[in-house]
Design a protein around this motif. Structure first.
Motif, PDB file in Angstrom:
ATOM      1  N   LEU A   1       0.855  -0.870  -0.017  1.00 30.34           N
ATOM      2  CA  LEU A   1      -0.233  -0.028  -0.042  1.00 30.34           C
ATOM      3  C   LEU A   1       1.287   1.196   0.065  1.00 30.34           C
ATOM      4  CD1 LEU A   1      -1.247  -2.423   2.665  1.00 30.34           C
ATOM      5  CD2 LEU A   1      -3.284  -0.285   1.586  1.00 30.34           C
ATOM      6  N   ALA A   2       0.220   2.045  -0.792  1.00 31.28           N
ATOM      7  CA  ALA A   2       0.892   3.484  -0.273  1.00 31.28           C
ATOM      8  C   ALA A   2       0.190   4.378   0.019  1.00 31.28           C
ATOM      9  CB  ALA A   2       1.461   4.019  -1.698  1.00 31.28           C
ATOM     10  N   GLY A   3      -0.161   4.656   1.103  1.00 29.29           N
ATOM     11  CA  GLY A   3      -1.751   4.873   1.903  1.00 29.29           C
ATOM     12  C   GLY A   3      -1.822   4.626   2.301  1.00 29.29           C
ATOM     13  N   GLU A   4      -3.036   4.337   1.719  1.00 28.77           N
ATOM     14  CA  GLU A   4      -4.676   3.312   1.353  1.00 28.77           C
ATOM     15  C   GLU A   4      -4.296   2.664   0.066  1.00 28.77           C
ATOM     16  OE1 GLU A   4      -6.263   2.790   4.551  1.00 28.77           O
ATOM     17  OE2 GLU A   4      -4.778   3.979   5.355  1.00 28.77           O
ATOM     18  N   GLU A   5      -4.248   3.089  -0.397  1.00 27.69           N
ATOM     19  CA  GLU A   5      -4.138   2.319  -1.987  1.00 27.69           C
ATOM     20  C   GLU A   5      -3.698   1.242  -2.136  1.00 27.69           C
ATOM     21  OE1 GLU A   5      -3.631   3.875  -6.615  1.00 27.69           O
ATOM     22  OE2 GLU A   5      -2.658   5.319  -5.087  1.00 27.69           O
ATOM     23  N   ILE A   6      -3.993  -0.128  -2.619  1.00 29.84           N
ATOM     24  CA  ILE A   6      -3.243  -1.410  -3.287  1.00 29.84           C
ATOM     25  C   ILE A   6      -2.438  -0.925  -4.050  1.00 29.84           C
ATOM     26  CG2 ILE A   6      -3.386  -3.182  -3.579  1.00 29.84           C
ATOM     27  CD1 ILE A   6      -5.893  -3.749  -0.327  1.00 29.84           C
TER      28      ILE A   6
ATOM     29  N   VAL B   1       2.458  -5.538  -9.656  1.00 31.75           N
ATOM     30  CA  VAL B   1       2.533  -3.750  -8.918  1.00 31.75           C
ATOM     31  C   VAL B   1       2.192  -3.094 -10.299  1.00 31.75           C
ATOM     32  CG1 VAL B   1       4.329  -2.308  -8.424  1.00 31.75           C
ATOM     33  CG2 VAL B   1       4.680  -5.047  -8.229  1.00 31.75           C
ATOM     34  N   ASP B   2       1.027  -2.756  -9.511  1.00 28.08           N
ATOM     35  CA  ASP B   2       0.531  -1.062 -11.268  1.00 28.08           C
ATOM     36  C   ASP B   2       1.654  -0.483 -11.678  1.00 28.08           C
ATOM     37  OD1 ASP B   2      -0.801   1.125 -11.620  1.00 28.08           O
ATOM     38  OD2 ASP B   2      -2.311   0.870  -9.950  1.00 28.08           O
ATOM     39  N   PRO B   3       0.659  -0.331 -12.629  1.00 33.23           N
ATOM     40  CA  PRO B   3       2.098  -0.282 -13.838  1.00 33.23           C
ATOM     41  C   PRO B   3       2.315   0.839 -13.343  1.00 33.23           C
ATOM     42  CG  PRO B   3       0.527  -1.312 -15.133  1.00 33.23           C
ATOM     43  CD  PRO B   3       0.228  -1.137 -13.096  1.00 33.23           C
TER      44      PRO B   3
END
Length: 148
Positions: free
Chosen positions: A49-54, A74-76
């Motif tokens: 997570l980056a903050g609350e974002e997966i 991993v998200d592009p």
């Protein structure tokens, strides 16, 4: 590197992971299939997570002394920031905690970024599974690390 946190996946993460799955793979698992897999007692799934974002997730099946890594994604928009490494390090730790001494996975033969990541952690190619992937059809490289 983005400031990230890695933790165990929970049922509340299933929707966000399903969205990420669609961004990362040409033949994504369904939300139901994904959570059925991730909730098994022999499985360990993690999210980054980056903050609350997966922004990433990874999973492994741990059977006896072997781990079979099923997913690392991993998200592009967040690739190249060490997130895959953080996920893989945490998976390896989880495997060791459950008694695994080796790990295996399959990856598309064309995925050079994944190859570099896995080689960094001691994985070596041991063979090819012809036409393992669809959309597009591609061979899988079978990798093992016999000393995680």
């Amino acid at each position: 590197m983005t400031d990230i946190h890695v933790r165990r996946m929970t049922p509340d993460d299933a929707d966000a992971v399903s969205v990420l799955e669609k961004r990362c793979f040409s033949v994504p698992w369904s939300r139901a299939s994904f959570w059925e897999e991730a909730s098994q007692k022999d499985a360990c799934y993690l999210v980054a997570l980056a903050g609350e974002e997966i922004i990433g997730y990874a999973g492994v099946w741990i059977l006896g002394t072997e781990g079979h890594i099923s997913n690392v994604a991993v998200d592009p928009a967040h690739r190249g920031q060490g997130i895959g490494s953080a996920l893989l390090e945490n998976l390896i730790r989880a495997m060791k905690e459950r008694g695994a001494a080796s790990a295996t996975l399959e990856m598309r033969v064309s995925n050079d970024a994944a190859r570099k990541l896995y080689e960094k952690y001691g994985f070596k190619s041991v063979g090819i599974r012809p036409k393992y992937y669809t959309a597009p059809v591609e061979d899988a490289d079978i990798l093992w690390n016999t000393k995680i």
